[in-house]
Design an enzyme around this catalytic site. Structure first.
Site, PDB file in Angstrom:
ATOM      1  CE  LYS A  83      40.606 -20.024 -35.510  1.00  0.00           C
ATOM      2  NZ  LYS A  83      41.364 -20.005 -36.791  1.00  0.00           N
TER       3      LYS A  83
HETATM    4  O1  G3P Z   1      43.854 -18.970 -38.831  1.00  0.00           O
HETATM    5  C1  G3P Z   1      44.278 -18.218 -37.740  1.00  0.00           C
HETATM    6  C2  G3P Z   1      45.575 -17.483 -38.007  1.00  0.00           C
HETATM    7  O2  G3P Z   1      46.636 -18.405 -38.070  1.00  0.00           O
HETATM    8  C3  G3P Z   1      45.582 -16.667 -39.271  1.00  0.00           C
HETATM    9  O3  G3P Z   1      46.645 -15.781 -39.174  1.00  0.00           O
HETATM   10  O4  G3P Z   1      47.697 -13.616 -39.810  1.00  0.00           O
HETATM   11  O5  G3P Z   1      48.035 -15.644 -41.253  1.00  0.00           O
HETATM   12  O6  G3P Z   1      45.791 -14.540 -41.207  1.00  0.00           O
HETATM   13  P1  G3P Z   1      47.046 -14.857 -40.433  1.00  0.00           P
END
Ligand code: G3P
Length: 217
Positions: A83
């Protein structure tokens, strides 16, 4: 649609993987920090727990550092997907990884223009962050629709991985918009199974069945 778990909790992952409905896992530096455990060990355990792709994020900000870290992450297991952040350096690294046959997930995508560049760089996956756009007053799902249209216009192979999912509705609308994948926090994944009418209907079925006094076996 591929359903990934957005988690570093190996116990929760194994529990949900038993359903056969988990196609892969994504992690990020925040989730690794929350685990309180060594990243390389967590990624190795996750890769052993699921057959599908497991995203492991680099920490370097420069292309050379990303390449060194990404090659090390890729060596952990065959199902590691490296990633990288959607930056100039990240996309230069993405192109090099593509030429080396290393799968990539370009993350922190917030515009269709960014997604276009990631596809041109040869990204395996693009992660548009729906929830964070919603949090910012935009409609994150519009981004999925735009990326789908652009990728279909030009036949890009990059898979759309809807991320920053906040609810079952995000999963449904991402699927309706044609996202190839969604990465889902465990609590949202568990909520996908549930509907109050299912629970109410099952209670009624069981109550009526009990009145028959019968058994199937
Ligand atoms: O891991 C990538 C993404 O899904 C994280 O999103 O906004 O929940 O931190 P968030």
């Amino acid at each position: 649609m591929q359903l990934f778990l957005d988690t570093t909790d190996v116990a929760i992952l194994k529990d949900l993987a038993m359903t056969g409905l988990v196609d892969g896992v994504t992690t990020n530096p925040t989730l690794i920090a929350k685990s309180g455990r060594p990243m390389l060990q967590v990624i190795a355990e996750i890769c052993a727990a699921v057959e599908g792709p497991v995203s492991a994020e680099v920490a370097a900000m420069d292309t050379a550092g990303m390449l060194d870290e990404g090659r090390k992450l890729a060596s952990i297991a065959p199902n590691v997907v490296v990633k990288v952040p959607l930056t100039r350096d990240g996309l230069i690294a993405t192109r090099e990884f593509a030429q080396e046959g290393i799968a990539t997930n370009v993350t922190l995508c917030f515009s269709a223009a960014q997604a276009l560049l990631a596809a041109k760089a040869g990204a395996s996956y693009i992660s548009p962050f729906i929830g964070r756009l919603d949090d910012h007053g935009a409609d994150g799902m519009d981004l999925i629709v735009e990326i789908r249209a652009i990728y279909d216009n030009y036949g890009f192979d990059t898979e759309i991985l809807a991320a920053s999912i906040r609810s079952p509705a995000h999963v449904t609308t991402a699927a309706l918009a044609g996202s190839d994948c969604a990465t889902i926090p465990p609590d949202v994944f568990n909520a996908l199974f549930k509907h109050p009418l299912t629970e109410r209907g099952l209670d009624q079925f069981m109550s009526d069945w009990a009145k028959t006094g019968q058994s199937i076996l």
